[in-house]
Structures are given as structure tokens and as C-alpha cells.
Scaffold this motif. Sequence first.
Motif, mmCIF file in Angstrom:
data_model
loop_
_atom_site.group_PDB
_atom_site.id
_atom_site.type_symbol
_atom_site.label_atom_id
_atom_site.label_comp_id
_atom_site.label_asym_id
_atom_site.label_seq_id
_atom_site.Cartn_x
_atom_site.Cartn_y
_atom_site.Cartn_z
ATOM 1 N N THR A 156 34.021 49.819 47.353
ATOM 2 C CA THR A 156 33.096 48.711 47.112
ATOM 3 C C THR A 156 33.819 47.405 47.403
ATOM 4 N N ARG A 157 33.231 46.579 48.237
ATOM 5 C CA ARG A 157 33.929 45.370 48.650
ATOM 6 C C ARG A 157 34.027 44.354 47.521
ATOM 7 N N VAL A 158 35.192 43.714 47.430
ATOM 8 C CA VAL A 158 35.436 42.674 46.432
ATOM 9 C C VAL A 158 35.104 41.331 47.070
ATOM 10 N N GLY A 159 33.935 40.801 46.755
ATOM 11 C CA GLY A 159 33.521 39.529 47.321
ATOM 12 C C GLY A 159 33.394 39.574 48.831
ATOM 13 N N THR A 160 33.542 38.425 49.467
ATOM 14 C CA THR A 160 33.401 38.332 50.923
ATOM 15 C C THR A 160 34.656 37.794 51.606
#
Length: 383
Positions: A328-332
Motif C-alpha cells: 500500500t503506497r505511503v502518500g504520493t
Amino acid sequence: MSHLRRVIAAAVTSAAGVVLAVGTMAGPAAAAGPGVSTVAAGYAHTCAVRTDATLWCWGSNWSGEVGDGSGVDRATPTRVGTAATWSGIDAGASHTCATRTDHTLWCWGRNFRGQLGDGTTVNKTTPVQVGTATTWASVSAGDSHTCAVRTDGTLWCWGFNRLGQLGLGSSVYTVTTPQQVGTATTWASVTTGYAHSCATRTDGTLWCWGDSSSGQLGLGSVAYSTTPAQVGTATTWSGVTAGFAHSCATRTDHTLWCWGENGYGQLGISGAYQTAPIQIGTVNTWSRVSAEVDTTCGSRTDGSLWCWGNNMTAQIGDGTTTNRSAPTRVGTATTWTAGFVASYHTCGVRTDASLWCWGNNANSQLGDGTTTQRSTPAQVTLP
């Protein structure tokens, strides 16, 4: 589950009830003064080496793991001694070890199982040198054992050995000074979990040893090994990390592989535990992976950061406390470096040398002067 893990789990479960504070991630802020070069996260404490080679720690200090001689929890970064020659660092459950630019090795904190390597089982509240060797290259601190690689390519381990996690091939229960693992002089890196260890060699092979009750050795079985055993036949392994009872590794083709316990989705897939490496997705842009306890994070070549697994204390950084069984990506942000660590709290360094932390903060391990849990990255200001 060990008594220590039950205590920690109870603590973080309680902490999950704390209000989640959201930290800003709107673009990398410039680090005030010297930035951070490397960071380490224990169960409830954090340490960082600044770009000026000074050492700073904060959070839980009940065993002396902060290293400031006080034994008192620290809510904000506190300098450890006066030396400005620190180079690398790693944090175990309640102990910390670090190397200096002169290749000496120093450890402090909990020492009940001899994990500090100073020949005793007495806790130390300030750094103590491990022997007199000046050839230490890197160190990894696990739950109750420690391993390190020297500049000559030899591998050394010490501390708790109930399940063979020291790789010495013996039934000795506790070792209080560094012992060489085999005779090989081609070790490149080492990582320590709760009761298992893994390491890479310069020929690209991967080796694991110790507890394999959940398949965390990657050998295709749940039988433990008291000496290093090769994981498959691949010669393309570039890095490896050991969590509580799982392991993950990257290959030179930038693919990501995990194995072992998967109760929280820490392997990055759904389903039961795996006794052999399984590729995570089809992405071939992974650059580094870090696992501690039951959470895993990985960085990609585009500078993005991804986490998965146990999210009970918001350590995944996605604004929730929902466990994730896929990266799951942490922010952008696309400015994350290879300097990141995942435990019950997570910290990472960006390309501007700024430090960001999130997750459990019951012992002020986020370094923001509070005990407020944070579900997204917030910048940590070092003095």
C-alpha cells in the motif's frame, strides 16, 4: 507467542485507542540544520545518525536503549554522548548497536541474553564497545540476539541461541561475546528477526538459519536449522530483511520475494504462511525492503514507499489502522531514500535528508514530544 511479544502487543493494542493525528506530507520540507543519514526503529524507541555523524535517540528507555545514561523515556531526540563519528545503526527490541567510522562496534540497552556482546548479561545505559576489533562493517540487532559482518567478509553472532538463531551449530543457550559463524569470508549483509537470521553472500546467494516454525527460513519446511542453510539455488539476491517470523528479499532484477508467517498480510499476499520464497506481484522496480515484527515496507526505484502487514498502530501510514495484505503506497511522495525502517512505528529518510515517522507513539518514539499516535508521516525535527 513469547511473553515479551504479548506485553508489546498489549501495549500497542492499548495505544490503538489513542486519537490518530495526521501529519502533513505536502512536499519534502527542508531539514533544519544537519539532516539524517540513517535511522533505526526498535519496538518502542528510535535512533538516527545525522549527516554530521552525531547520534540521537528517543522513546522508550526502560532498558537503557536510548543510550543517554538516564534510563528515562525521551519524548524528543536526545544526543548520545559527544562522539561525531557514528556511521551505521540498528535497533533491536530493546537494545541498540552502531558502528563508527573507525569500524568499532558499540551496543547498549537490554542485555539479559548477552545481546550487547560485552561478555555480561547486565543492561547498559550508554554505548559500550564490543571487544577491540576495528573491522566491523555493519550490524543487525534482533529481539535478543545480534549479528554483524566484518570488513574481511566474516560473519559474527551473539546473544540468545535457543532456536539456533546464532548459526553456530551448537546447543549453547546464550553467548555473551561475538562468535564467528562458520569460516566463510564472503558474507555481504546480515539481518536478524525474533529467533531467526538471514544473510547474503557476495556471490548473490541467500542463507537463513534459526527458527522456522512458520517457514521463515524459506527452506520449504518448518524445521529449524542451527547453521546457515542456502535458500534455493538463485544467485541473484541483492538484499534481505527478517521480521518477527517472516522474511523478505529483493533480487538484482528488482523483484520482491517474501516467505514465512502471514497472519497480518506481512508477506504482501493473502493466505497462509509460506515455507519458500514467493514473488510479490509482478512489479520489477523494488529497490529495498525492511521488515520488523509483522509489518513490511519497501521502496521502489521511482522513490515511492510502500508498506503492508500489521497496521494495528497505523504503522503502514495510509491514514487507517486496517491491516493490509498487499503493498500500500505511503502518500504520493517520490523522494523516499533507502533509509527506512518498519516496526510498530515506521520511519523514513527523504532525499533532502529530512526524517519522517508515523505509527505507535505510546513511548514518544515518533520524537514529536507527544504520545499521540500518527497514521501518516510527520516530520521529526532534530536539534
